[in-house]
Design a protein around this motif. Structure first.
Motif, PDB file in Angstrom:
ATOM      1  N   PRO A  15       0.831  -1.320  -0.153  1.00  0.00           N
ATOM      2  CA  PRO A  15      -0.026   0.147  -0.238  1.00  0.00           C
ATOM      3  C   PRO A  15       0.759   1.259   0.129  1.00  0.00           C
ATOM      4  O   PRO A  15       1.163   2.008   1.138  1.00  0.00           O
ATOM      5  CB  PRO A  15      -0.788  -0.129   1.217  1.00  0.00           C
ATOM      6  N   MET A  16       1.238   1.687  -1.036  1.00  0.00           N
ATOM      7  CA  MET A  16       1.956   2.992  -1.457  1.00  0.00           C
ATOM      8  C   MET A  16       3.329   2.851  -0.365  1.00  0.00           C
ATOM      9  O   MET A  16       3.394   3.386   0.685  1.00  0.00           O
ATOM     10  CB  MET A  16       1.215   4.057  -1.044  1.00  0.00           C
ATOM     11  N   ARG A  17       4.313   2.131  -0.828  1.00  0.00           N
ATOM     12  CA  ARG A  17       5.542   2.009  -0.283  1.00  0.00           C
ATOM     13  C   ARG A  17       6.262   3.334   0.385  1.00  0.00           C
ATOM     14  O   ARG A  17       7.030   3.475   1.162  1.00  0.00           O
ATOM     15  CB  ARG A  17       6.516   1.070  -0.910  1.00  0.00           C
ATOM     16  N   VAL A  18       6.184   4.351  -0.860  1.00  0.00           N
ATOM     17  CA  VAL A  18       6.896   5.398  -0.641  1.00  0.00           C
ATOM     18  C   VAL A  18       5.825   6.568  -0.773  1.00  0.00           C
ATOM     19  O   VAL A  18       5.837   7.202  -2.129  1.00  0.00           O
ATOM     20  CB  VAL A  18       7.996   5.643  -1.655  1.00  0.00           C
ATOM     21  N   PRO A  19       5.080   6.903   0.319  1.00  0.00           N
ATOM     22  CA  PRO A  19       3.782   7.994   0.146  1.00  0.00           C
ATOM     23  C   PRO A  19       4.450   9.210  -0.003  1.00  0.00           C
ATOM     24  O   PRO A  19       5.676   9.748   0.296  1.00  0.00           O
ATOM     25  CB  PRO A  19       3.361   7.867   1.595  1.00  0.00           C
ATOM     26  N   PRO A 453       7.832  10.684  11.260  1.00  0.00           N
ATOM     27  CA  PRO A 453       7.921  11.568  12.109  1.00  0.00           C
ATOM     28  C   PRO A 453       6.740  12.756  11.657  1.00  0.00           C
ATOM     29  O   PRO A 453       6.454  12.922  10.362  1.00  0.00           O
ATOM     30  CB  PRO A 453       9.271  12.151  12.062  1.00  0.00           C
ATOM     31  N   LEU A 454       6.350  13.550  12.769  1.00  0.00           N
ATOM     32  CA  LEU A 454       5.406  14.360  12.279  1.00  0.00           C
ATOM     33  C   LEU A 454       5.950  15.627  11.540  1.00  0.00           C
ATOM     34  O   LEU A 454       7.009  15.967  11.865  1.00  0.00           O
ATOM     35  CB  LEU A 454       5.008  15.214  13.746  1.00  0.00           C
ATOM     36  N   GLY A 455       5.533  15.927  10.431  1.00  0.00           N
ATOM     37  CA  GLY A 455       5.956  16.884   9.452  1.00  0.00           C
ATOM     38  C   GLY A 455       7.221  16.464   8.656  1.00  0.00           C
ATOM     39  O   GLY A 455       7.782  17.237   7.881  1.00  0.00           O
ATOM     40  N   ALA A 456       7.571  15.395   8.692  1.00  0.00           N
ATOM     41  CA  ALA A 456       8.840  14.787   7.791  1.00  0.00           C
ATOM     42  C   ALA A 456       8.487  13.326   7.229  1.00  0.00           C
ATOM     43  O   ALA A 456       7.589  12.358   8.034  1.00  0.00           O
ATOM     44  CB  ALA A 456       9.955  14.610   8.699  1.00  0.00           C
ATOM     45  N   PRO A 457       9.290  13.171   6.202  1.00  0.00           N
ATOM     46  CA  PRO A 457       9.047  11.690   5.898  1.00  0.00           C
ATOM     47  C   PRO A 457       9.922  10.647   6.617  1.00  0.00           C
ATOM     48  O   PRO A 457      10.676  11.096   7.395  1.00  0.00           O
ATOM     49  CB  PRO A 457       9.731  11.772   4.452  1.00  0.00           C
ATOM     50  N   SER A 458       9.314   9.359   6.534  1.00  0.00           N
ATOM     51  CA  SER A 458      10.208   8.426   7.162  1.00  0.00           C
ATOM     52  C   SER A 458      11.575   8.080   6.776  1.00  0.00           C
ATOM     53  O   SER A 458      11.835   8.410   5.541  1.00  0.00           O
ATOM     54  CB  SER A 458       9.402   6.923   6.866  1.00  0.00           C
ATOM     55  N   THR A 463       9.699   0.409   4.735  1.00  0.00           N
ATOM     56  CA  THR A 463       9.703  -0.100   6.094  1.00  0.00           C
ATOM     57  C   THR A 463       8.548   0.269   6.740  1.00  0.00           C
ATOM     58  O   THR A 463       7.738  -0.440   7.565  1.00  0.00           O
ATOM     59  CB  THR A 463      11.075  -0.061   7.051  1.00  0.00           C
ATOM     60  N   THR A 464       8.465   1.549   7.090  1.00  0.00           N
ATOM     61  CA  THR A 464       7.418   2.251   7.740  1.00  0.00           C
ATOM     62  C   THR A 464       5.934   1.948   7.224  1.00  0.00           C
ATOM     63  O   THR A 464       4.943   1.380   7.867  1.00  0.00           O
ATOM     64  CB  THR A 464       7.663   3.872   7.446  1.00  0.00           C
ATOM     65  N   SER A 465       5.931   1.757   5.833  1.00  0.00           N
ATOM     66  CA  SER A 465       4.639   1.477   5.227  1.00  0.00           C
ATOM     67  C   SER A 465       4.294  -0.048   5.604  1.00  0.00           C
ATOM     68  O   SER A 465       3.129  -0.570   6.036  1.00  0.00           O
ATOM     69  CB  SER A 465       4.896   1.527   3.840  1.00  0.00           C
ATOM     70  N   ALA A 466       5.279  -0.971   5.643  1.00  0.00           N
ATOM     71  CA  ALA A 466       4.856  -2.380   6.049  1.00  0.00           C
ATOM     72  C   ALA A 466       4.887  -2.439   7.421  1.00  0.00           C
ATOM     73  O   ALA A 466       3.346  -3.311   7.782  1.00  0.00           O
ATOM     74  CB  ALA A 466       6.276  -3.391   5.683  1.00  0.00           C
ATOM     75  N   LEU A 467       5.287  -1.751   8.498  1.00  0.00           N
ATOM     76  CA  LEU A 467       4.923  -2.084   9.683  1.00  0.00           C
ATOM     77  C   LEU A 467       3.713  -1.265   9.997  1.00  0.00           C
ATOM     78  O   LEU A 467       2.982  -2.110  11.027  1.00  0.00           O
ATOM     79  CB  LEU A 467       6.226  -1.018  10.765  1.00  0.00           C
ATOM     80  N   SER A 468       3.328  -0.186   9.659  1.00  0.00           N
ATOM     81  CA  SER A 468       2.066   0.410   9.876  1.00  0.00           C
ATOM     82  C   SER A 468       0.740  -0.397   9.386  1.00  0.00           C
ATOM     83  O   SER A 468      -0.282  -0.672   9.851  1.00  0.00           O
ATOM     84  CB  SER A 468       1.861   1.818   9.278  1.00  0.00           C
ATOM     85  N   ALA A 469       1.204  -1.076   8.065  1.00  0.00           N
ATOM     86  CA  ALA A 469       0.201  -1.939   7.544  1.00  0.00           C
ATOM     87  C   ALA A 469      -0.149  -3.257   8.468  1.00  0.00           C
ATOM     88  O   ALA A 469      -1.154  -3.670   8.418  1.00  0.00           O
ATOM     89  CB  ALA A 469       0.543  -2.631   5.996  1.00  0.00           C
TER      90      ALA A 469
END
Length: 694
Positions: A15-19, A453-458, A463-469
């Protein structure tokens, strides 16, 4: 209360690996945040060069530029990079075609829905359709005479097939229109040929074929019927997940990720088998209890072997020592890196992502299994003789010292006093509760890399996309479990034989996870945090419904949930929040919390609500007040009397009647029926309370 429904456009395996949602709209913001703006024009120019080496260079450069860089990806989109790459799919040079397909594939899995829709609208299916028979013919030749084909030629075809299949899978998740067009390509024989020859083909290509088939068999009747009625296909799928099933052999460079990919392949195959169930005779698969004998034994070791905190730490270490790839300016046409060039750190991050995506997929399959009332024998956690090596899910609880999870490993859902007819009425047993609920709580707890992070990219978006999913999939599964359990309880949760203390354990664990998510969920790029709250509150409502009157509310919970219910715009989520507050308000001794919740609920009633409360949340608030104060003997009923809540309810009657009349009986029949029931209950409740003369 509703189950987690599957929406095709929202169920992307990647789901959108790199938002890019953290970026302001428009190309100007992307240009300001990209360090590669000056490289865009040379790429576009070389894409149209008469020199095939330059065209290949340009295609490879796209893949390198967009890697974990949403700003540059957006800039390239603004320069019609999708259209240029689709044109290169008809290039006269094979290597240019392969690299163009590779870049389009990377754009698909990184960019998500919008970029896939753009590809479909620009008619990418036209060239893709011509590739399928060509790949099939070449593949048959390789398999028939492997020694007659140079290894480099084979590698090129397998890589190209992988890219084409991945693009087709991503497009099929874009829209029903795209899916229908892909259905007409007759992909099933093509994809099944890869699975049938899995022992002779690269693991990555076979896994992509399985992923595409998994997506195509998801609530897609045409493809489901084609697969399930072919005994040869179903026997092949079953053979993959059998203990003696043949797994594709990895290439030399893939050995480090082979175990993760092989596991992903088996889990995908389980997903396909569930998608096409029930399987009719004469297939051998028709004789197998898929959930009990195939799916759960495959999923259990996948889920029990992963510790998200450890994976996040390993990913952070790989990020910290990340090696840079050659700068674009230093590349020459003679020494162009391959589009799949990866440093050791990137390979480690890819391996970790594959493990995480496999866990996500396993949770997704479990969510589907929990969408209906399950057979308690399937989830008993007691393997039969054929599965002695399968670790029961209850064993996942060992050695977990995380905050908010300390009690999970000691959950004991058995109730020696609950026996006979009471338990016979309940499809779920305490063993089922322990087997699924307790382990899922571990996947709910966020890690340091779970959200940007708030106001910044991962620091590493995939990795962030996979963990949140994973967190969201676990919450969806819990949501379905508690709805199923509450439904089976028929208003009598005690008949499930559950210890109320365990309701508190689950509620606290989910609440602890939401605390880590935080309440700053409305900013750009924080969509996943907001989704965690939207689904997590639904889980809290389910737990609260099942353990009503036993959950002791804290001041923080009441304040945060009230604020969330006030600010959330989605009416369905607002209903969940109100339902959760209702369950917390019914703890008999929590008089102050009851008063605070009741004050909020009364503020939603007409005619004083400003702005007017939407119909569905209004009905939930009225129903909640009736339920909370239906027993005048409870200690917190003093609030009802002293606060003159009866007067407020009387004043609301006409407004509630008006709201119910405004529900279209034809378009929203169920809501209209519920509205009329709540309206009638309100009138009857007022009469009852007046009759008490308290």
């Amino acid at each position: 209360m509703g189950k987690s429904q599957k929406k095709r456009q929202m169920r992307r395996h990647n789901p959108m690996r790199v938002p890019d949602s953290h970026l302001p709209h428009g190309l100007a913001s992307a240009s300001a945040s990209s360090s590669k703006t000056d490289a865009i024009l040379p790429i576009i120019q070389k894409m149209e060069s008469v020199d095939p080496a330059e065209r290949k260079w340009a295609c490879v450069a796209v893949s390198n530029l967009i890697q974990n860089d949403p700003s540059t990806r957006r800039l390239l989109q603004g320069k019609n990079i999708v259209g240029h790459l689709i044109t290169r799919l008809s290039d006269s040079e094979e290597e240019v075609v392969v690299e163009a397909a590779g870049s389009l594939r990377n754009l698909c899995i990184d960019g998500g829905f919008d970029i896939c829709a753009e590809m479909y609208n620009k008619n990418i299916l036209a060239p893709l359709k011509t590739f399928v028979p060509k790949i099939s013919t070449t593949l048959s030749q390789f398999l028939a005479s492997p020694k007659d084909s140079p290894e480099n030629a084979q590698r090129l075809v397998y890589e190209f097939a992988d890219n084409v299949i991945t693009i087709l899978w991503c497009l099929s998740e874009t829209s029903n229109k795209a899916l229908n067009a892909i259905n007409e390509i007759s992909l099933v024989p093509f994809l099944m040929s890869f699975l049938a020859a899995r022992d002779k083909l690269p693991l990555s290509t076979v896994t992509s074929a399985a992923q595409c088939l998994y997506v195509l068999t998801d609530e897609n009747p045409v493809i489901i019927e084609e697969v399930r009625t072919n005994a040869e296909y179903t026997a092949c799928l079953l053979a993959v997940v059998r203990p003696d099933g043949t797994t594709p052999k990895p290439n030399g460079k893939d050995r480090d990720t082979s175990d993760a990919r092989a596991t992903a392949f088996r889990v995908l195959t389980c997903g396909i088998l569930r998608n096409i169930s029930p399987i009719p005779p004469p297939s051998i698969a028709a004789t197998v209890d898929l959930d009990r004998d195939v799916v759960l034994p495959t999923l259990e070791p996948v889920l029990s072997s992963v510790d998200l905190q450890e994976v996040a730490q390993a990913a952070q270490q790989a990020i910290d020592k990340h090696e840079s790839i050659p700068e674009l300016e230093s590349l020459s046409l003679k020494h162009t890196p391959k589009s799949d060039h990866k440093t050791p750190s990137e390979l480690e991050l890819e391996r970790l992502e594959t493990r995480l995506r496999t866990v996500q997929l396993a949770l997704e399959i479990l969510t589907g299994m929990c969408a209906t009332l399950p057979d308690p024998e399937v989830f008993s956690g007691t393997p039969d003789d054929d599965n002695e090596g399968c670790q029961p899910l209850t064993m996942w609880l060992a050695d977990d010292d995380d905050e908010g999870m300390d009690d999970a490993q000691d959950i004991d859902m058995t109730n020696e006093d609950a026996s006979g007819p009471a338990l016979a009425e309940a499809p779920q047993s305490p063993a089922f509760f322990t087997t699924l609920v307790a382990p899922l709580l571990k996947f709910v707890r966020p890690t340091a890399l779970s959200f940007p992070p708030l106001g910044a990219p991962s620091p590493h978006p995939p990795t962030t996309s996979a963990l949140s999913a994973i967190h969201i999939s676990a919450l969806e599964c819990l949501n379905n479990i508690f709805l199923s359990m509450a439904t089976s309880a028929r208003g009598r949760p005690s008949h499930l034989g559950l210890d109320p203390a365990n309701g508190r354990t689950v509620f606290d664990a989910v609440w602890a996870a939401l605390r880590l998510v935080g309440t700053e969920i409305s900013g750009a790029g924080q969509e996943r945090r907001r989704e965690m709250w939207d689904i997590g509150v639904g889980v809290l409502w389910g737990v609260g419904t099942l353990f009503k009157g036993t959950l002791v509310p804290t001041e923080e919970q009441v304040q945060v949930l009230t604020q969330f219910a006030t600010t959330v715009s989605d009416t369905h989520v607002k209903v969940k929040a109100i339902g959760t507050l209702e369950s917390l308000a019914q703890h008999p001794e929590s008089v102050d919390a009851n008063r605070a919740i009741a004050t909020y609920l009364l503020s939603l009633l007409p005619p004083t609500a400003n702005p007017p409360t939407p119909t569905e949340p209004l009905l939930q608030a009225v129903s909640a007040l009736i339920d909370i104060y239906s027993d005048e003997t409870l200690p917190y009923d003093v609030n009802f009397r002293q606060g003159r809540y009866l007067d407020a309810l009387v004043q609301s009657v006409e407004g509630v009647r008006k709201a119910v009349r405004g529900i279209d009986r034809k378009k929203e029949r169920e809501l209209r029926v519920r509205g009329e029931e709540v309206r009638d209950n309100l009138v009857a409740f007022i009469q009852y309370r007046r009759g008490l003369r308290l």
